[in-house]
Design a protein around this motif. Structure first.
Motif, PDB file in Angstrom:
ATOM      1  N   TYR A 229      42.463  30.219  52.536  1.00 30.26           N
ATOM      2  CA  TYR A 229      41.721  31.476  52.459  1.00 30.26           C
ATOM      3  C   TYR A 229      40.929  31.510  51.172  1.00 30.26           C
ATOM      4  O   TYR A 229      41.226  30.809  50.208  1.00 30.26           O
ATOM      5  CB  TYR A 229      42.654  32.694  52.546  1.00 30.26           C
ATOM      6  CG  TYR A 229      43.675  32.780  51.442  1.00 30.26           C
ATOM      7  CD1 TYR A 229      43.343  33.278  50.181  1.00 30.26           C
ATOM      8  CD2 TYR A 229      44.981  32.363  51.650  1.00 30.26           C
ATOM      9  CE1 TYR A 229      44.270  33.354  49.163  1.00 30.26           C
ATOM     10  CE2 TYR A 229      45.920  32.444  50.644  1.00 30.26           C
ATOM     11  CZ  TYR A 229      45.564  32.939  49.406  1.00 30.26           C
ATOM     12  OH  TYR A 229      46.494  33.009  48.390  1.00 30.26           O
ATOM     13  N   VAL A 230      39.908  32.331  51.192  1.00 33.48           N
ATOM     14  CA  VAL A 230      39.127  32.642  50.000  1.00 33.48           C
ATOM     15  C   VAL A 230      39.376  34.122  49.740  1.00 33.48           C
ATOM     16  O   VAL A 230      39.112  34.964  50.596  1.00 33.48           O
ATOM     17  CB  VAL A 230      37.621  32.371  50.225  1.00 33.48           C
ATOM     18  CG1 VAL A 230      36.820  32.740  48.980  1.00 33.48           C
ATOM     19  CG2 VAL A 230      37.390  30.911  50.614  1.00 33.48           C
ATOM     20  N   SER A 231      39.908  34.440  48.564  1.00 34.09           N
ATOM     21  CA  SER A 231      40.283  35.823  48.263  1.00 34.09           C
ATOM     22  C   SER A 231      39.166  36.560  47.530  1.00 34.09           C
ATOM     23  O   SER A 231      38.209  35.958  47.041  1.00 34.09           O
ATOM     24  CB  SER A 231      41.554  35.864  47.414  1.00 34.09           C
ATOM     25  OG  SER A 231      41.235  35.576  46.065  1.00 34.09           O
ATOM     26  N   LYS A 232      39.345  37.860  47.436  1.00 36.81           N
ATOM     27  CA  LYS A 232      38.406  38.705  46.696  1.00 36.81           C
ATOM     28  C   LYS A 232      38.581  38.537  45.190  1.00 36.81           C
ATOM     29  O   LYS A 232      37.788  39.057  44.409  1.00 36.81           O
ATOM     30  CB  LYS A 232      38.595  40.160  47.115  1.00 36.81           C
ATOM     31  CG  LYS A 232      38.266  40.373  48.582  1.00 36.81           C
ATOM     32  CD  LYS A 232      38.719  41.724  49.092  1.00 36.81           C
ATOM     33  CE  LYS A 232      38.468  41.782  50.588  1.00 36.81           C
ATOM     34  NZ  LYS A 232      39.542  42.404  51.325  1.00 36.81           N
ATOM     35  N   GLU A 233      39.602  37.793  44.782  1.00 38.05           N
ATOM     36  CA  GLU A 233      39.836  37.490  43.363  1.00 38.05           C
ATOM     37  C   GLU A 233      39.309  36.103  43.001  1.00 38.05           C
ATOM     38  O   GLU A 233      39.607  35.584  41.928  1.00 38.05           O
ATOM     39  CB  GLU A 233      41.333  37.578  43.037  1.00 38.05           C
ATOM     40  CG  GLU A 233      41.897  38.985  43.077  1.00 38.05           C
ATOM     41  CD  GLU A 233      42.129  39.484  44.517  1.00 38.05           C
ATOM     42  OE1 GLU A 233      42.438  38.650  45.399  1.00 38.05           O
ATOM     43  OE2 GLU A 233      41.967  40.687  44.752  1.00 38.05           O
ATOM     44  N   ASN A 234      38.563  35.482  43.899  1.00 37.57           N
ATOM     45  CA  ASN A 234      38.003  34.133  43.719  1.00 37.57           C
ATOM     46  C   ASN A 234      39.077  33.046  43.676  1.00 37.57           C
ATOM     47  O   ASN A 234      38.876  31.994  43.074  1.00 37.57           O
ATOM     48  CB  ASN A 234      37.105  34.049  42.476  1.00 37.57           C
ATOM     49  CG  ASN A 234      35.812  34.810  42.656  1.00 37.57           C
ATOM     50  OD1 ASN A 234      35.383  35.060  43.784  1.00 37.57           O
ATOM     51  ND2 ASN A 234      35.187  35.190  41.562  1.00 37.57           N
ATOM     52  N   THR A 235      40.220  33.312  44.307  1.00 34.21           N
ATOM     53  CA  THR A 235      41.211  32.256  44.456  1.00 34.21           C
ATOM     54  C   THR A 235      41.103  31.682  45.859  1.00 34.21           C
ATOM     55  O   THR A 235      40.714  32.364  46.805  1.00 34.21           O
ATOM     56  CB  THR A 235      42.644  32.761  44.209  1.00 34.21           C
ATOM     57  OG1 THR A 235      42.929  33.820  45.120  1.00 34.21           O
ATOM     58  CG2 THR A 235      42.835  33.228  42.773  1.00 34.21           C
TER      59      THR A 235
ATOM     60  N   LEU B 190      32.612  35.655  43.561  1.00 34.12           N
ATOM     61  CA  LEU B 190      32.213  37.027  43.262  1.00 34.12           C
ATOM     62  C   LEU B 190      32.032  37.162  41.756  1.00 34.12           C
ATOM     63  O   LEU B 190      32.608  36.392  40.983  1.00 34.12           O
ATOM     64  CB  LEU B 190      33.265  38.002  43.790  1.00 34.12           C
ATOM     65  CG  LEU B 190      33.418  38.015  45.322  1.00 34.12           C
ATOM     66  CD1 LEU B 190      34.589  38.896  45.732  1.00 34.12           C
ATOM     67  CD2 LEU B 190      32.133  38.467  45.996  1.00 34.12           C
ATOM     68  N   PRO B 191      31.246  38.125  41.301  1.00 36.07           N
ATOM     69  CA  PRO B 191      30.968  38.243  39.864  1.00 36.07           C
ATOM     70  C   PRO B 191      32.230  38.473  39.028  1.00 36.07           C
ATOM     71  O   PRO B 191      33.210  39.063  39.498  1.00 36.07           O
ATOM     72  CB  PRO B 191      30.046  39.463  39.776  1.00 36.07           C
ATOM     73  CG  PRO B 191      29.490  39.644  41.146  1.00 36.07           C
ATOM     74  CD  PRO B 191      30.521  39.121  42.090  1.00 36.07           C
ATOM     75  N   LEU B 192      32.151  38.013  37.807  1.00 39.87           N
ATOM     76  CA  LEU B 192      33.228  38.181  36.831  1.00 39.87           C
ATOM     77  C   LEU B 192      33.560  39.658  36.629  1.00 39.87           C
ATOM     78  O   LEU B 192      32.666  40.499  36.524  1.00 39.87           O
ATOM     79  CB  LEU B 192      32.773  37.578  35.492  1.00 39.87           C
ATOM     80  CG  LEU B 192      33.658  37.840  34.276  1.00 39.87           C
ATOM     81  CD1 LEU B 192      34.937  37.021  34.362  1.00 39.87           C
ATOM     82  CD2 LEU B 192      32.898  37.508  33.000  1.00 39.87           C
ATOM     83  N   ILE B 193      34.852  39.941  36.592  1.00 40.68           N
ATOM     84  CA  ILE B 193      35.360  41.229  36.123  1.00 40.68           C
ATOM     85  C   ILE B 193      36.366  40.867  35.030  1.00 40.68           C
ATOM     86  O   ILE B 193      37.449  40.362  35.332  1.00 40.68           O
ATOM     87  CB  ILE B 193      36.044  42.048  37.238  1.00 40.68           C
ATOM     88  CG1 ILE B 193      35.076  42.317  38.385  1.00 40.68           C
ATOM     89  CG2 ILE B 193      36.598  43.362  36.665  1.00 40.68           C
ATOM     90  CD1 ILE B 193      35.725  43.011  39.577  1.00 40.68           C
ATOM     91  N   PRO B 194      36.013  41.060  33.755  1.00 36.98           N
ATOM     92  CA  PRO B 194      36.897  40.619  32.663  1.00 36.98           C
ATOM     93  C   PRO B 194      38.333  41.121  32.850  1.00 36.98           C
ATOM     94  O   PRO B 194      38.563  42.273  33.213  1.00 36.98           O
ATOM     95  CB  PRO B 194      36.253  41.227  31.419  1.00 36.98           C
ATOM     96  CG  PRO B 194      34.792  41.321  31.787  1.00 36.98           C
ATOM     97  CD  PRO B 194      34.793  41.689  33.254  1.00 36.98           C
ATOM     98  N   SER B 195      39.276  40.229  32.642  1.00 35.12           N
ATOM     99  CA  SER B 195      40.712  40.476  32.759  1.00 35.12           C
ATOM    100  C   SER B 195      41.169  40.754  34.188  1.00 35.12           C
ATOM    101  O   SER B 195      42.343  41.042  34.415  1.00 35.12           O
ATOM    102  CB  SER B 195      41.171  41.622  31.851  1.00 35.12           C
ATOM    103  OG  SER B 195      40.978  41.278  30.508  1.00 35.12           O
ATOM    104  N   ILE B 196      40.262  40.671  35.165  1.00 30.34           N
ATOM    105  CA  ILE B 196      40.618  40.912  36.564  1.00 30.34           C
ATOM    106  C   ILE B 196      40.301  39.681  37.416  1.00 30.34           C
ATOM    107  O   ILE B 196      41.143  39.199  38.151  1.00 30.34           O
ATOM    108  CB  ILE B 196      39.838  42.122  37.151  1.00 30.34           C
ATOM    109  CG1 ILE B 196      40.041  43.375  36.314  1.00 30.34           C
ATOM    110  CG2 ILE B 196      40.173  42.328  38.628  1.00 30.34           C
ATOM    111  CD1 ILE B 196      41.336  44.098  36.549  1.00 30.34           C
ATOM    112  N   ARG B 197      39.065  39.191  37.298  1.00 32.44           N
ATOM    113  CA  ARG B 197      38.613  38.123  38.182  1.00 32.44           C
ATOM    114  C   ARG B 197      37.703  37.179  37.412  1.00 32.44           C
ATOM    115  O   ARG B 197      36.764  37.600  36.740  1.00 32.44           O
ATOM    116  CB  ARG B 197      37.858  38.739  39.364  1.00 32.44           C
ATOM    117  CG  ARG B 197      37.243  37.741  40.296  1.00 32.44           C
ATOM    118  CD  ARG B 197      36.606  38.375  41.518  1.00 32.44           C
ATOM    119  NE  ARG B 197      35.459  39.213  41.196  1.00 32.44           N
ATOM    120  CZ  ARG B 197      35.065  40.250  41.922  1.00 32.44           C
ATOM    121  NH1 ARG B 197      35.734  40.609  42.998  1.00 32.44           N
ATOM    122  NH2 ARG B 197      34.005  40.941  41.584  1.00 32.44           N
TER     123      ARG B 197
END
Length: 142
Positions: free
Chosen positions: A66-72, A100-107
């Motif tokens: 799978y490809v997650s919404k957290e870029n994993t 998906l775009p970077l979200i600091p400390s999240i993704r």
């Protein structure tokens, strides 16, 4: 070389059953322990990922990713198939998805794959496609 095919999880009843069989047979686990069929079915029908695909080799399902919404990217393949399918998964993801775009400390703004320490074949297959270790995670005792 054996033909590797990817099939998008819709999910159909047959896919739910196949994913459950693969889950029960899974040797290397990170987050999924004892799950009932009904819990599994609820999870699959909630379709929690950007995309989820079954991996078929010669008329048999050998895993999923799978490809997650957290870029994993979660790669779960039966032992022995990692060397055959990992490079094709990486190519497929690169051709069909952008992180998906970077979200600091999240993704992160890059794709990553979590690998159980026991899954040496998956780690080796990832190293062969030039993936690099980014971090080591520990689970604290309850």
């Amino acid at each position: 070389m054996k033909q590797v095919e990817f099939e998008h999880v819709l999910p159909s009843q047959a896919q739910i059953e196949s994913l459950f069989e693969l889950l029960v047979q899974r040797v290397h686990k990170i987050s999924c322990e004892d799950v009932s069929y009904n819990e599994h079915k609820r999870f699959v029908t909630s379709h929690p990922y950007r995309d989820w695909l079954l991996i078929r080799v010669s008329d048999s399902y050998v895993g999923s990713f799978y490809v997650s919404k957290e870029n994993t990217i979660g790669i779960n393949v039966s032992d022995g198939y990692a060397p055959l399918v990992v490079s094709q998964i990486v190519i497929f993801v690169k051709e069909n998805f952008k992180p998906l775009p970077l979200i600091p400390s999240i993704r992160s703004d890059k794709f990553s794959v979590n690998v159980p320490p026991s899954n040496v074949l998956l780690a080796k297959a990832l190293e062969e496609v030039d993936a690099k270790i980014a971090q080591i995670s520990y689970i604290l005792p309850s």
